[in-house]
Write a protein that holds these residues in place. Sequence first.
Motif, PDB file in Angstrom:
ATOM      1  N   GLU B   1     -17.621  -5.428 -28.508  1.00 44.39           N
ATOM      2  CA  GLU B   1     -18.147  -4.845 -30.469  1.00 44.39           C
ATOM      3  C   GLU B   1     -17.191  -5.698 -31.756  1.00 44.39           C
ATOM      4  O   GLU B   1     -16.082  -5.889 -31.217  1.00 44.39           O
ATOM      5  CB  GLU B   1     -18.014  -3.562 -30.332  1.00 44.39           C
ATOM      6  CG  GLU B   1     -17.456  -2.794 -31.839  1.00 44.39           C
ATOM      7  CD  GLU B   1     -17.183  -1.239 -31.503  1.00 44.39           C
ATOM      8  OE1 GLU B   1     -18.534  -0.092 -30.338  1.00 44.39           O
ATOM      9  OE2 GLU B   1     -17.137  -0.849 -32.519  1.00 44.39           O
ATOM     10  N   ALA B   2     -17.139  -5.847 -32.455  1.00 37.19           N
ATOM     11  CA  ALA B   2     -16.764  -7.195 -33.083  1.00 37.19           C
ATOM     12  C   ALA B   2     -15.878  -5.945 -33.844  1.00 37.19           C
ATOM     13  O   ALA B   2     -16.025  -4.400 -34.251  1.00 37.19           O
ATOM     14  CB  ALA B   2     -17.880  -6.690 -34.510  1.00 37.19           C
ATOM     15  N   ARG B   9     -26.092  -0.970 -39.944  1.00 38.87           N
ATOM     16  CA  ARG B   9     -26.589  -2.451 -38.799  1.00 38.87           C
ATOM     17  C   ARG B   9     -27.858  -2.565 -38.970  1.00 38.87           C
ATOM     18  O   ARG B   9     -28.332  -3.594 -39.135  1.00 38.87           O
ATOM     19  CB  ARG B   9     -26.142  -2.088 -37.058  1.00 38.87           C
ATOM     20  CG  ARG B   9     -25.288  -1.433 -36.483  1.00 38.87           C
ATOM     21  CD  ARG B   9     -24.383  -2.688 -35.986  1.00 38.87           C
ATOM     22  NE  ARG B   9     -25.580  -3.966 -34.849  1.00 38.87           N
ATOM     23  CZ  ARG B   9     -25.300  -4.674 -35.035  1.00 38.87           C
ATOM     24  NH1 ARG B   9     -25.306  -5.638 -36.323  1.00 38.87           N
ATOM     25  NH2 ARG B   9     -25.791  -5.882 -33.835  1.00 38.87           N
ATOM     26  N   TYR B  33     -14.684 -12.223 -47.029  1.00 39.27           N
ATOM     27  CA  TYR B  33     -15.831 -12.465 -47.526  1.00 39.27           C
ATOM     28  C   TYR B  33     -17.392 -11.954 -46.808  1.00 39.27           C
ATOM     29  O   TYR B  33     -17.461 -11.178 -45.793  1.00 39.27           O
ATOM     30  CB  TYR B  33     -16.146 -14.066 -46.924  1.00 39.27           C
ATOM     31  CG  TYR B  33     -14.898 -15.275 -46.353  1.00 39.27           C
ATOM     32  CD1 TYR B  33     -14.188 -14.420 -45.491  1.00 39.27           C
ATOM     33  CD2 TYR B  33     -14.632 -15.865 -47.372  1.00 39.27           C
ATOM     34  CE1 TYR B  33     -12.894 -15.036 -45.535  1.00 39.27           C
ATOM     35  CE2 TYR B  33     -13.517 -16.413 -47.605  1.00 39.27           C
ATOM     36  CZ  TYR B  33     -12.299 -17.037 -45.940  1.00 39.27           C
ATOM     37  OH  TYR B  33     -11.462 -16.695 -46.062  1.00 39.27           O
ATOM     38  N   TYR B  35     -21.803 -13.107 -46.560  1.00 40.65           N
ATOM     39  CA  TYR B  35     -22.800 -13.878 -46.434  1.00 40.65           C
ATOM     40  C   TYR B  35     -23.500 -12.832 -46.054  1.00 40.65           C
ATOM     41  O   TYR B  35     -24.201 -12.104 -46.005  1.00 40.65           O
ATOM     42  CB  TYR B  35     -22.228 -15.259 -45.203  1.00 40.65           C
ATOM     43  CG  TYR B  35     -20.694 -15.359 -45.158  1.00 40.65           C
ATOM     44  CD1 TYR B  35     -19.488 -14.822 -44.642  1.00 40.65           C
ATOM     45  CD2 TYR B  35     -20.840 -17.049 -45.325  1.00 40.65           C
ATOM     46  CE1 TYR B  35     -18.268 -16.120 -44.442  1.00 40.65           C
ATOM     47  CE2 TYR B  35     -19.840 -17.540 -45.685  1.00 40.65           C
ATOM     48  CZ  TYR B  35     -18.783 -16.928 -44.875  1.00 40.65           C
ATOM     49  OH  TYR B  35     -17.459 -17.497 -44.736  1.00 40.65           O
ATOM     50  N   PRO B  43     -24.695 -19.413 -42.741  1.00 41.68           N
ATOM     51  CA  PRO B  43     -24.363 -18.642 -42.964  1.00 41.68           C
ATOM     52  C   PRO B  43     -23.988 -19.267 -44.792  1.00 41.68           C
ATOM     53  O   PRO B  43     -23.349 -19.842 -44.482  1.00 41.68           O
ATOM     54  CB  PRO B  43     -22.900 -18.016 -42.978  1.00 41.68           C
ATOM     55  CG  PRO B  43     -23.336 -18.105 -41.399  1.00 41.68           C
ATOM     56  CD  PRO B  43     -23.623 -19.057 -41.140  1.00 41.68           C
ATOM     57  N   MET B  89     -29.643 -11.210 -42.815  1.00 41.79           N
ATOM     58  CA  MET B  89     -28.884 -10.755 -42.260  1.00 41.79           C
ATOM     59  C   MET B  89     -27.639 -11.256 -43.356  1.00 41.79           C
ATOM     60  O   MET B  89     -27.081 -12.160 -43.545  1.00 41.79           O
ATOM     61  CB  MET B  89     -28.499 -11.302 -40.988  1.00 41.79           C
ATOM     62  CG  MET B  89     -27.153 -10.861 -40.409  1.00 41.79           C
ATOM     63  SD  MET B  89     -27.520  -9.123 -39.650  1.00 41.79           S
ATOM     64  CE  MET B  89     -28.212 -10.250 -38.347  1.00 41.79           C
ATOM     65  N   LEU B  91     -23.896 -10.123 -43.124  1.00 42.71           N
ATOM     66  CA  LEU B  91     -22.228 -10.892 -42.106  1.00 42.71           C
ATOM     67  C   LEU B  91     -20.902 -10.447 -43.590  1.00 42.71           C
ATOM     68  O   LEU B  91     -21.125 -11.041 -44.737  1.00 42.71           O
ATOM     69  CB  LEU B  91     -22.603 -12.037 -42.045  1.00 42.71           C
ATOM     70  CG  LEU B  91     -23.200 -12.573 -41.117  1.00 42.71           C
ATOM     71  CD1 LEU B  91     -23.282 -13.947 -40.586  1.00 42.71           C
ATOM     72  CD2 LEU B  91     -22.959 -11.436 -39.715  1.00 42.71           C
ATOM     73  N   PRO B 101      -8.807 -19.359 -39.502  1.00 49.31           N
ATOM     74  CA  PRO B 101     -10.472 -18.959 -38.561  1.00 49.31           C
ATOM     75  C   PRO B 101     -10.886 -17.383 -39.128  1.00 49.31           C
ATOM     76  O   PRO B 101     -10.028 -15.809 -39.400  1.00 49.31           O
ATOM     77  CB  PRO B 101      -9.704 -18.586 -36.945  1.00 49.31           C
ATOM     78  CG  PRO B 101      -8.836 -19.402 -36.841  1.00 49.31           C
ATOM     79  CD  PRO B 101      -7.919 -19.490 -37.850  1.00 49.31           C
ATOM     80  N   GLN B 102     -12.488 -17.118 -39.180  1.00 52.24           N
ATOM     81  CA  GLN B 102     -12.949 -15.973 -39.823  1.00 52.24           C
ATOM     82  C   GLN B 102     -13.240 -14.877 -38.809  1.00 52.24           C
ATOM     83  O   GLN B 102     -13.616 -15.623 -38.271  1.00 52.24           O
ATOM     84  CB  GLN B 102     -13.844 -15.632 -40.476  1.00 52.24           C
ATOM     85  CG  GLN B 102     -13.493 -17.220 -42.043  1.00 52.24           C
ATOM     86  CD  GLN B 102     -14.638 -17.376 -43.094  1.00 52.24           C
ATOM     87  OE1 GLN B 102     -15.885 -16.537 -43.359  1.00 52.24           O
ATOM     88  NE2 GLN B 102     -14.876 -18.557 -43.746  1.00 52.24           N
ATOM     89  N   PHE B 104     -15.905 -11.643 -38.008  1.00 51.04           N
ATOM     90  CA  PHE B 104     -16.573 -11.529 -38.128  1.00 51.04           C
ATOM     91  C   PHE B 104     -17.743 -10.449 -37.894  1.00 51.04           C
ATOM     92  O   PHE B 104     -17.142  -9.779 -36.668  1.00 51.04           O
ATOM     93  CB  PHE B 104     -18.442 -12.556 -37.979  1.00 51.04           C
ATOM     94  CG  PHE B 104     -18.258 -13.639 -39.034  1.00 51.04           C
ATOM     95  CD1 PHE B 104     -17.455 -15.004 -38.760  1.00 51.04           C
ATOM     96  CD2 PHE B 104     -18.881 -13.444 -39.858  1.00 51.04           C
ATOM     97  CE1 PHE B 104     -17.475 -15.597 -39.184  1.00 51.04           C
ATOM     98  CE2 PHE B 104     -19.621 -14.957 -40.696  1.00 51.04           C
ATOM     99  CZ  PHE B 104     -18.206 -16.404 -40.540  1.00 51.04           C
ATOM    100  N   GLY B 105     -17.670  -9.671 -38.079  1.00 55.92           N
ATOM    101  CA  GLY B 105     -18.825  -8.095 -38.280  1.00 55.92           C
ATOM    102  C   GLY B 105     -20.192  -8.283 -37.739  1.00 55.92           C
ATOM    103  O   GLY B 105     -20.525  -9.729 -37.402  1.00 55.92           O
ATOM    104  N   ASP B 106     -20.987  -7.496 -37.373  1.00 57.24           N
ATOM    105  CA  ASP B 106     -21.980  -7.716 -36.382  1.00 57.24           C
ATOM    106  C   ASP B 106     -23.085  -7.700 -37.139  1.00 57.24           C
ATOM    107  O   ASP B 106     -24.703  -8.227 -37.290  1.00 57.24           O
ATOM    108  CB  ASP B 106     -22.547  -6.854 -35.248  1.00 57.24           C
ATOM    109  CG  ASP B 106     -21.509  -7.345 -34.007  1.00 57.24           C
ATOM    110  OD1 ASP B 106     -21.086  -6.151 -33.327  1.00 57.24           O
ATOM    111  OD2 ASP B 106     -21.171  -8.347 -34.246  1.00 57.24           O
TER     112      ASP B 106
END
Lengths: 109, 113
Positions: B1-2, B9, B33, B35, B43, B89, B91, B101-102, B104-106
């Motif tokens: 899980e993110a 979702r 961010y 995207y 993205p 999508m 994001l 580094p980033q 991300f969520g799902d």
Amino acid sequence: SQQGEEDPQALSIQEGENATMNCSYKTSINNLQWYRQNSGRGLVHLILIRSNEREKHSGRLRVTLDTSKKSSSLLITASRAADTASYFCATAASNQFYFGTGTSLTVIP
Amino acid sequence: EAEVAQSPRYKITEKSQAVAFWCDPISGHATLYWYRQILGQGPELLVQFQDESVVDDSQLPKDRFSAERLKGVDSTLKIQPAELGDSAMYLCASSLGGNQPQHFGDGTRLSIL
């Protein structure tokens, strides 16, 4: 518009083989990062290489950076079916990120 | 899980309707961010926040899109009215900033009918 361009767009290999994907970009960078995205999920950071570095390793990953050619490559050694995903490079400079178009990798068991 | 939480979702709605997405970044991450990712592409940045301030929204279609991060923690992205071309999508990502580094969520998969 996106700054990075990945090559190839799609790659299909047998399990155990190595996979190489390339990224070209246009302007000066602070660092270049590679990300992985499984279908329907978010991106996951894999590795970061700074502009003053030429090569970096992390487990089965090897990244090279040639700032004179504005290009980078990602090598995945001894590929596994679980490596099947899309891979993106991202250039970072002055707090701005640009993601490439991605390489879709399929590893056949 | 993110580690970055996003909801919903999935979202299916008709054109001309309003739609909203929510994002809760990793605790302590000042940079957030949003995207948009079209299938088969990378993205594309819509908006970047540093704490509660917008630092880049140059690619955000401001006639229909809005984003806020009122307390510098979670964030909402809104589209009103939605158009067919908005199907994509969406994001959310967060980072410590400074080209780090980033995470991300799902994402939210949006389908406009």
